[in-house]
Write a protein that holds these residues in place. Sequence first.
Motif, PDB file in Angstrom:
ATOM      1  N   TYR A  16       0.846  -1.197   0.000  1.00 35.92           N
ATOM      2  CA  TYR A  16       0.000   0.000   0.000  1.00 35.92           C
ATOM      3  C   TYR A  16       0.879   1.244   0.000  1.00 35.92           C
ATOM      4  O   TYR A  16       2.056   1.214   0.379  1.00 35.92           O
ATOM      5  CB  TYR A  16      -0.930  -0.006   1.228  1.00 35.92           C
ATOM      6  N   PHE A  17       0.282   2.355  -0.427  1.00 39.92           N
ATOM      7  CA  PHE A  17       1.004   3.619  -0.497  1.00 39.92           C
ATOM      8  C   PHE A  17       0.010   4.727  -0.155  1.00 39.92           C
ATOM      9  O   PHE A  17      -1.138   4.725  -0.636  1.00 39.92           O
ATOM     10  CB  PHE A  17       1.556   3.828  -1.915  1.00 39.92           C
ATOM     11  N   THR A  18       0.440   5.675   0.689  1.00 40.55           N
ATOM     12  CA  THR A  18      -0.446   6.759   1.111  1.00 40.55           C
ATOM     13  C   THR A  18      -0.063   8.055   0.404  1.00 40.55           C
ATOM     14  O   THR A  18       1.112   8.445   0.375  1.00 40.55           O
ATOM     15  CB  THR A  18      -0.375   6.957   2.636  1.00 40.55           C
ATOM     16  N   LEU A  19      -1.055   8.706  -0.182  1.00 44.06           N
ATOM     17  CA  LEU A  19      -0.849   9.965  -0.904  1.00 44.06           C
ATOM     18  C   LEU A  19      -2.005  10.892  -0.568  1.00 44.06           C
ATOM     19  O   LEU A  19      -3.178  10.509  -0.701  1.00 44.06           O
ATOM     20  CB  LEU A  19      -0.786   9.721  -2.412  1.00 44.06           C
ATOM     21  N   ASN A  20      -1.669  12.118  -0.118  1.00 44.19           N
ATOM     22  CA  ASN A  20      -2.700  13.115   0.220  1.00 44.19           C
ATOM     23  C   ASN A  20      -3.726  12.553   1.209  1.00 44.19           C
ATOM     24  O   ASN A  20      -4.918  12.848   1.131  1.00 44.19           O
ATOM     25  CB  ASN A  20      -3.430  13.597  -1.037  1.00 44.19           C
ATOM     26  N   GLY A  21      -3.243  11.706   2.117  1.00 39.14           N
ATOM     27  CA  GLY A  21      -4.137  11.144   3.120  1.00 39.14           C
ATOM     28  C   GLY A  21      -4.977   9.985   2.627  1.00 39.14           C
ATOM     29  O   GLY A  21      -5.784   9.443   3.392  1.00 39.14           O
TER      30      GLY A  21
END
Length: 899
Positions: A530-535
């Motif tokens: 998984y990867f988190t971007l802009n929340g």
Amino acid sequence: MKPFSIVPLSQIFDKLPNDSLMRTHWKADNLDGSFAAYASSSVDVDALTLDAPFNNENIVVVFVEGNLNIRQYAFNEETDGSCSIIVTGDLSAGSLIVGGQEIYVSGNLEIRELFWGHYNHGDLTVHGHARANVFIETDEYHVNITGKSQWDKHISNWDEDGNWQDITHEIVAPILHADCFEYDEDDDSLILLRTGMYKLLQKGKSLLKKQKPVVAVPSVFGNYEANAANINRLMATKLIPEDKYELILYIDDVKATITRPYDMLGQQRGNSIYLLQDNVYSVFIKLQEDSVSIIYSDDPAEESKWFPLDANAPVVYQNLANHYWPALLKRVEYIESLKKADIKKINQAVEETVTVEKTQNILSLPLITDKYNDYNDADRNGYWQGNFHYAFRVNTDYYDRIQLMAQRSSKTFPLLPTVQDNFDMQGYQFDVVTDDSSTTPYVRVRYKPHNHSGESPYFSSRYLEVYEVDHLEKALRYWKTFEKNIYDDNERFVNPEDVLGSILGSKFDDGNAESYYEELAQQEDLTDKYFTLNGCRFRVITIRQADELVKDILTPGTSDPAYTLLEDIGYGHSNDKTYFLLAEDDVTMDAFELSNDGEEDWQIAGFIFLKDLNLNTYFWSFDTDFSPYVIVKGTLLAKNIYLAGTAFYFNRIQGELLYGFYNHGSLHCNEVDVSLVFADDFEMYIRKISNGFLVHTHCIKTIMQFAEEDGSIETLHDHPVPLTHPIRHVLLNELYSYDPGEKRVNSHLDRGKLYEYFVADKSTVDVSAIGLYTDLPQQLPEIFNAIFSSEQLQKNESVKFDSLVIHGETVEQVFFETFEMEDQAGRQIGLYDFRNATTMRIVHNTQDNTWWCCYDVYSKDFSALQYTVETDINDITLENVGVRYGFARAAKAWNEQFS
């Protein structure tokens, strides 16, 4: 006094042309450390080296307010980025060897010897005319010329059909000095040498070989009208043998039968020309005394189904007469001008190159015998190699065959009425035959004007005649490309592991592209990354997984896949590891700025949103070359949207401003509901436009449907939508630059300021300025009466004049005319838009006092009307609003001309 002053770029930045890339892409507050070589008036110099002009690598532009004449050359070695040249007048030079920067000319460009622009980081813009002895553009170099282009020799990676091609030894060797290129005879590959050219230029030597003057094809008809003189000259052609009275010639998909009035025995035969397109559409041109009659039919066997060809005839027959009659005359001129030696030379070259032995050896390769071994099965008859499709027939009741088909440019589709689904191909078949002319097998070449594998009488192929030199030359080029590829393709088929093993872990490049895609296809599924971007938390998935998710997405209104990710991914990604980010539920963010940046060891190839993407403010894509793909299967909701650098797919868009910039990107969307759509050299294909007004450079298309007389529906998938508003009327003033002296319909956005507005969540569109021209229907009688009661139209039935000329080229023309037909008399005011190949007319039938709007769509060269969209004057449709805006421009032009 030195001709140039070295000054900070910020000092002259406001002087740069408003539409130059430097002015529109660079930010005025971020110019520290950049300098310009500046001349306030016209300059003559011996030479310019642009990698570090004047030994200063901080100079980013040579800017001349006036004309620049370079007596010898300008040159740069670095094509990833180099010093630009911007001139407000004319630019002339001996040679320009450039790429990796902007070359901008407000006036005319004249190159006395060689222009070579290389790589897609380079851009040539000429607002006037351009002339060069030899003009070379390679590796997607950008060329934008407003005026006329004239090259004695033109070398490009794109052939005349718009297909990618290699720059070959046979093209280059007769033109360039031997030090300008390097040729590897073993693998038949050629590269152009910038350093070799530079050494020649430094020594004052020419880059070109001496050329024999090109002899123009003599014009024997004078003009190409369907008149008595031209028909009589056609009947007298020496191509018809003395013992014959008939000649059959072919122009692509049209069979032209020329019949003389009498045969050799004096028996009456015809004096006519019969044009038959795809065995379906017929036009008959006949000369009786000095009178020419033209009739048409789709059932020529029935006399009662022949009709006079006039303005009311179906467009397909008008196209056939208007396009193929002149083409027939030019074809006769061309064949008459051929020398016997040239005919013999190309036929001998085909015979020596395409032999029975070679053909049968190829047909015995495992790639063909094991995989592509069924000519009648679309999945097993052949495969794609770039823009070409190779197909094979062997061991059947018919001739052994190799078929080479290339994608056909969409610009020809209006003249190909039997082509369906906005896709066509043309090419050649190489048959191993035995017939009465030879006791031993030999290879004979057939031409196939369409892509079709069924038994329909149209789309059929035909054998080429010995004098069809142009076709034979093209067929030979196709064969040589095919022969160079087929053995490598077979080797990859026989030894797939060796090929993959040799590139595992290597970076992507053109040489291993196909294997790179195979590697992507074999990636293991990712399930727990998984990867988190802009929340927002995204699943990380492979290209193969992404391809499975998007392969069912179609280009709106067609059956064509919008994405083939396993074939498309690669260019623009310098890192081996590229993944997609997947959002499986609705996503809400404040803003969404596109980036390729994943983690240290991998990049983001694209984003897939399976549901809606809701943005509180804006959507922005920074990289105009290689932004990540974005697919939203639901709705994209954002106030302001800026698209660039990739292919976007959204099921629905809702917002205020939708702006697409630059030809490295495109949009496919089923429905758009925004206040303003602006497409600036950015293709948009939209199935339905629910709302919104359009400012664009002829690149927004939608679907148009017509009801036929039998109740069936005809669907046009590439309906060009009209311009409805100039950008300066609907966008806030501080966001664009406009020079009234240039008389531009569209002006140029300041994307730096636009971004600031996006970030601040400000409105960019002046909604109060957007209107439907609602007062126009009430104003029409007064406007028409004032114009048609004028002295100019009392003397003439029509008045026509140029209303918009940019750098010497007419881009808009207005017309005012009265007319009488069998069932009506009236008057009309309209505007020709030559950039979009459309006309916008408001017509007044004076007999019954009715009014209506007409939006006419022509072929790209404006030679033939394709169709017309008629609307009542009070309707509110996209086409109607476009016609109203066109009429307003026409009426204004009249007042400026005669007030």
